[in-house]
Enzyme design. Structure first.
Site, PDB file in Angstrom:
ATOM      1  N   THR A 116      51.286  31.785   5.248  1.00 43.59           N
ATOM      2  CA  THR A 116      50.419  31.644   6.424  1.00 43.59           C
ATOM      3  C   THR A 116      50.734  30.330   7.121  1.00 43.59           C
ATOM      4  O   THR A 116      50.612  29.258   6.534  1.00 43.59           O
ATOM      5  CB  THR A 116      48.941  31.703   6.004  1.00 43.59           C
ATOM      6  OG1 THR A 116      48.725  32.964   5.396  1.00 43.59           O
ATOM      7  CG2 THR A 116      48.017  31.572   7.201  1.00 43.59           C
ATOM      8  N   GLU A 141      50.654  38.241   5.768  1.00 46.47           N
ATOM      9  CA  GLU A 141      49.993  39.073   4.761  1.00 46.47           C
ATOM     10  C   GLU A 141      48.487  39.073   4.946  1.00 46.47           C
ATOM     11  O   GLU A 141      47.910  38.093   5.398  1.00 46.47           O
ATOM     12  CB  GLU A 141      50.440  38.693   3.346  1.00 46.47           C
ATOM     13  CG  GLU A 141      50.144  37.302   2.887  1.00 46.47           C
ATOM     14  CD  GLU A 141      48.884  37.150   2.095  1.00 46.47           C
ATOM     15  OE1 GLU A 141      48.154  38.141   1.968  1.00 46.47           O
ATOM     16  OE2 GLU A 141      48.634  36.031   1.656  1.00 46.47           O
ATOM     17  N   PHE A 142      47.888  40.210   4.602  1.00 43.94           N
ATOM     18  CA  PHE A 142      46.444  40.386   4.806  1.00 43.94           C
ATOM     19  C   PHE A 142      45.739  40.709   3.497  1.00 43.94           C
ATOM     20  O   PHE A 142      44.669  41.299   3.481  1.00 43.94           O
ATOM     21  CB  PHE A 142      46.209  41.497   5.853  1.00 43.94           C
ATOM     22  CG  PHE A 142      46.771  41.145   7.209  1.00 43.94           C
ATOM     23  CD1 PHE A 142      46.090  40.285   8.057  1.00 43.94           C
ATOM     24  CD2 PHE A 142      48.005  41.637   7.618  1.00 43.94           C
ATOM     25  CE1 PHE A 142      46.613  39.937   9.300  1.00 43.94           C
ATOM     26  CE2 PHE A 142      48.537  41.293   8.855  1.00 43.94           C
ATOM     27  CZ  PHE A 142      47.840  40.446   9.700  1.00 43.94           C
ATOM     28  N   LYS A 160      47.792  36.944  12.651  1.00 48.04           N
ATOM     29  CA  LYS A 160      47.354  36.554  11.304  1.00 48.04           C
ATOM     30  C   LYS A 160      46.211  35.545  11.348  1.00 48.04           C
ATOM     31  O   LYS A 160      45.144  35.741  10.763  1.00 48.04           O
ATOM     32  CB  LYS A 160      48.551  35.970  10.548  1.00 48.04           C
ATOM     33  CG  LYS A 160      48.219  35.152   9.327  1.00 48.04           C
ATOM     34  CD  LYS A 160      47.695  36.016   8.221  1.00 48.04           C
ATOM     35  CE  LYS A 160      47.053  35.182   7.134  1.00 48.04           C
ATOM     36  NZ  LYS A 160      46.633  35.920   6.002  1.00 48.04           N
ATOM     37  N   LEU A 206      30.112  41.054   6.845  1.00 47.46           N
ATOM     38  CA  LEU A 206      28.848  40.648   7.473  1.00 47.46           C
ATOM     39  C   LEU A 206      27.835  40.298   6.388  1.00 47.46           C
ATOM     40  O   LEU A 206      26.646  40.429   6.606  1.00 47.46           O
ATOM     41  CB  LEU A 206      28.297  41.780   8.336  1.00 47.46           C
ATOM     42  CG  LEU A 206      28.694  41.863   9.802  1.00 47.46           C
ATOM     43  CD1 LEU A 206      27.907  42.966  10.504  1.00 47.46           C
ATOM     44  CD2 LEU A 206      28.485  40.544  10.539  1.00 47.46           C
ATOM     45  N   GLY A 245      24.774  34.462   3.338  1.00 49.80           N
ATOM     46  CA  GLY A 245      24.361  33.789   2.106  1.00 49.80           C
ATOM     47  C   GLY A 245      24.550  32.295   2.202  1.00 49.80           C
ATOM     48  O   GLY A 245      25.216  31.792   3.115  1.00 49.80           O
ATOM     49  N   GLY A 278      34.640  30.306   1.511  1.00 45.27           N
ATOM     50  CA  GLY A 278      35.531  29.238   1.054  1.00 45.27           C
ATOM     51  C   GLY A 278      36.918  29.837   0.877  1.00 45.27           C
ATOM     52  O   GLY A 278      37.289  30.774   1.580  1.00 45.27           O
ATOM     53  N   CYS A 326      42.044  30.379   2.686  1.00 43.51           N
ATOM     54  CA  CYS A 326      42.502  31.054   3.912  1.00 43.51           C
ATOM     55  C   CYS A 326      41.596  30.858   5.117  1.00 43.51           C
ATOM     56  O   CYS A 326      42.043  30.361   6.149  1.00 43.51           O
ATOM     57  CB  CYS A 326      42.691  32.535   3.618  1.00 43.51           C
ATOM     58  SG  CYS A 326      43.724  32.800   2.178  1.00 43.51           S
ATOM     59  N   LYS A 366      35.093  33.191  -4.678  1.00 45.40           N
ATOM     60  CA  LYS A 366      34.545  34.542  -4.575  1.00 45.40           C
ATOM     61  C   LYS A 366      34.740  35.239  -5.918  1.00 45.40           C
ATOM     62  O   LYS A 366      35.479  34.740  -6.784  1.00 45.40           O
ATOM     63  CB  LYS A 366      35.219  35.334  -3.455  1.00 45.40           C
ATOM     64  CG  LYS A 366      36.698  35.578  -3.672  1.00 45.40           C
ATOM     65  CD  LYS A 366      37.262  36.310  -2.485  1.00 45.40           C
ATOM     66  CE  LYS A 366      37.953  37.573  -2.921  1.00 45.40           C
ATOM     67  NZ  LYS A 366      38.604  38.284  -1.839  1.00 45.40           N
TER      68      LYS A 366
HETATM   69  C1  UGA Z   1      41.231  36.460   3.388  1.00 50.22           C
HETATM   70  C2  UGA Z   1      41.395  37.732   4.238  1.00 50.22           C
HETATM   71  O1  UGA Z   1      40.302  38.617   4.002  1.00 50.22           O
HETATM   72  C3  UGA Z   1      42.713  38.435   3.911  1.00 50.22           C
HETATM   73  O2  UGA Z   1      42.888  39.546   4.774  1.00 50.22           O
HETATM   74  C4  UGA Z   1      43.869  37.439   4.105  1.00 50.22           C
HETATM   75  O3  UGA Z   1      45.112  38.007   3.734  1.00 50.22           O
HETATM   76  C5  UGA Z   1      43.631  36.229   3.237  1.00 50.22           C
HETATM   77  O4  UGA Z   1      42.366  35.630   3.584  1.00 50.22           O
HETATM   78  C6  UGA Z   1      44.744  35.246   3.479  1.00 50.22           C
HETATM   79  O5  UGA Z   1      44.850  34.726   4.588  1.00 50.22           O
HETATM   80  O6  UGA Z   1      45.577  35.033   2.587  1.00 50.22           O
HETATM   81  P1  UGA Z   1      40.504  35.928   0.867  1.00 50.22           P
HETATM   82  O7  UGA Z   1      40.351  34.521   1.359  1.00 50.22           O
HETATM   83  O8  UGA Z   1      41.298  36.195  -0.349  1.00 50.22           O
HETATM   84  O9  UGA Z   1      41.143  36.854   2.024  1.00 50.22           O
HETATM   85  O10 UGA Z   1      39.040  36.498   0.578  1.00 50.22           O
HETATM   86  P2  UGA Z   1      37.921  37.248   1.434  1.00 50.22           P
HETATM   87  O11 UGA Z   1      37.511  38.448   0.688  1.00 50.22           O
HETATM   88  O12 UGA Z   1      38.314  37.419   2.838  1.00 50.22           O
HETATM   89  O13 UGA Z   1      36.716  36.205   1.359  1.00 50.22           O
HETATM   90  C7  UGA Z   1      36.803  34.921   1.930  1.00 50.22           C
HETATM   91  C8  UGA Z   1      35.463  34.204   1.793  1.00 50.22           C
HETATM   92  O14 UGA Z   1      34.476  34.812   2.629  1.00 50.22           O
HETATM   93  C9  UGA Z   1      34.878  34.239   0.384  1.00 50.22           C
HETATM   94  O15 UGA Z   1      34.312  32.978   0.084  1.00 50.22           O
HETATM   95  C10 UGA Z   1      33.805  35.305   0.464  1.00 50.22           C
HETATM   96  O16 UGA Z   1      32.764  35.122  -0.466  1.00 50.22           O
HETATM   97  C11 UGA Z   1      33.308  35.093   1.882  1.00 50.22           C
HETATM   98  N1  UGA Z   1      32.667  36.292   2.468  1.00 50.22           N
HETATM   99  C12 UGA Z   1      33.363  37.442   2.629  1.00 50.22           C
HETATM  100  C13 UGA Z   1      31.345  36.202   2.902  1.00 50.22           C
HETATM  101  O17 UGA Z   1      30.693  35.146   2.781  1.00 50.22           O
HETATM  102  N2  UGA Z   1      30.770  37.310   3.474  1.00 50.22           N
HETATM  103  C14 UGA Z   1      31.444  38.474   3.642  1.00 50.22           C
HETATM  104  O18 UGA Z   1      30.857  39.438   4.189  1.00 50.22           O
HETATM  105  C15 UGA Z   1      32.780  38.542   3.206  1.00 50.22           C
END
Ligand code: UGA
Length: 407
Positions: free
Chosen positions: A83, A115-116, A171, A217, A220, A225, A228, A289
């Site tokens: 990234t 990457e996603f 991205k 959505l 909390g 965190g 990314c 997470k």
């Molecule tokens: C995120 C993106 O979702 C991926 O698509 C991307 O590839 C990745 O970053 C990256 O750039 O490498 P990631 O950081 O692994 O993925 O995790 P997420 O599931 O997106 O969660 C990120 C943070 O948001 C976590 O702290 C999670 O607890 C928080 N979150 C997520 C919320 O507070 N509320 C939500 O509804 C969803």
């Protein structure tokens, strides 16, 4: 090489084993050999934020580019997957073209293929992607990239071709949009609390609009965190500022994220009459997470540091991340770890939930009451229903939902 996975990632150890056994997956630190034996080279190195200037540290990316340039004996397709800020593809290209090389210049093609994958769900995301973005105008590269991703396109064709800059921006903007949704709903929790509305109902109400949708959505106090979202939002803001554009909309995402986390911590602090002295707090969830051992920019780091600094004690539990957390925060007086979530509750004055791990989503109320000094829960992930908790005799606090005194 030994097949031991150094990170916690669902289904990855099994894939590692299959890959190694079949001979399809090889590891080497011999970059010359790796470069010469392959036509397609993915750059997938870390691009952390430089603590001093808050810029993305691209040195690892450029080191790979220099190695490719140095050791290539034919032209390569260089696929940039790390990234990176917009414009990095052009910089890689200039490194590949201008650096001194051993065998004379080759016309390498630089492709952006962001990457996603989500940590904790990366294998499933990889095998069944929503889409694959390929940033290149080069026809040969398009054909090769289509071939690589073909096995994952049986149900639906999901490779989207675009220019390299568009891919890079897609991205960073995708992560920014997702982070913006989370900050938007978090910002609403404050208003919901004032008017005694319920953010869970609001989420359902807006999420059922197909134009909005309900993913990403979840509000909390344990706000977003990881490596990314915070990094990519900062990266977009920085580049917009560099271009003298107004980045106010995106700057607010991180401000809301910070404020919401502080609001949550303050709720706990206020409950204890603004002193954590002689208070023992149990923490469930240390990773940024659930489903990962990654603690980068995790809510736990802020919550635990403040409690310890203010003289409180912490008993922490996380099924994956205790070791990484300990490495990150070091040995601290007043901080201990337990191997089971309920052990962590012994004699605790309150429980603080910081991830939405499955094991925290259903509670053994009688054990909680039996083990804790007083059954008080601060739920940073809004996992439980305030009224049900009150009916069970739990003093329950979360963000943006009505409070009911315990019965
Ligand atoms: C995120 C993106 O979702 C991926 O698509 C991307 O590839 C990745 O970053 C990256 O750039 O490498 P990631 O950081 O692994 O993925 O995790 P997420 O599931 O997106 O969660 C990120 C943070 O948001 C976590 O702290 C999670 O607890 C928080 N979150 C997520 C919320 O507070 N509320 C939500 O509804 C969803």
């Amino acid at each position: 090489k030994k097949g031991i996975c150094p990170i916690i990632e669902k289904d990855l150890p099994a894939r590692l084993e299959i890959g190694i056994k079949s001979g399809n997956l090889n590891f080497t630190i011999d970059s010359k050999k790796a470069i010469r034996e392959n036509e397609i080279i993915f750059i997938a190195v870390g691009t952390p934020i430089n603590e001093k200037n808050q810029e993305t540290d691209l040195s690892a990316v450029f080191n790979v580019a220099k190695e490719i340039n140095k050791f290539s004996d034919s032209s390569k397709i260089v696929v940039q997957k790390s990234t990176v800020p917009i414009g990095t593809g052009d910089l890689i290209e200039s490194v590949l073209r201008t650096e001194v090389h051993l065998l004379g210049g080759f016309d390498h093609i630089v492709v952006s293929n962001p990457e996603f994958l989500k940590e904790g769900n990366a294998v499933a995301d990889f095998e069944s992607p929503d889409r694959v973005i390929v940033g290149t105008d080069n026809e040969k590269a398009k054909k090769i990239m289509t071939g690589i991703y073909n096995p994952f396109m049986r149900k639906m064709k999901r490779v989207i071709f675009m220019s390299r800059s568009s891919a890079e921006l897609t991205k960073v903007f995708a992560n920014t949009m997702l982070a913006m949704r989370i900050s938007a709903i978090n910002a609403i929790t404050e208003l919901a609390e004032i008017f005694e509305a319920d953010v869970a109902e609001i989420r359902e109400g807006i999420g059922s609009d197909s134009r909005i949708g309900s993913a990403f959505l979840f509000p909390g106090g344990a706000t977003f965190g990881g490596s990314c979202f915070p990094k990519d939002v900062r990266s977009l803001v920085t580049i917009m500022r560099e271009q003298c554009l107004s980045a106010g909309l995106f700057e607010e995402i991180l401000k809301v994220n910070f404020r919401q986390r502080q609001r949550f911590i303050f709720k706990i602090f206020k409950y204890f009459n603004k002193s954590f002295k002689n208070k023992k707090l149990a923490i469930w969830g240390l990773a940024f997470k659930a489903g990962t051992d990654d603690v980068r920019e995790a809510a736990s780091l802020d919550v635990i540091s403040i409690v310890l600094d203010e003289g409180g004690e912490i008993v922490a539990y996380d099924s994956n991340a205790m070791r990484n957390f300990q490495k990150k925060i070091g040995v601290r007086d007043g901080l201990v770890y337990r191997n089971s979530q309920y052990q962590a509750l012994e004699d605790a004055d309150a429980l603080i939930i910081l991830t939405d791990a499955m094991e925290f989503r259903s509670l053994n109320i009688s054990r909680i009451k039996e083990l804790m000094k007083s059954p008080v829960i601060f739920d940073g992930k809004n996992l439980h229903k305030p009224m049900e908790m009150a009916e069970c005799g739990i003093d329950y606090y979360c963000m943006g939902r009505p409070y009911y005194p315990p019965k």
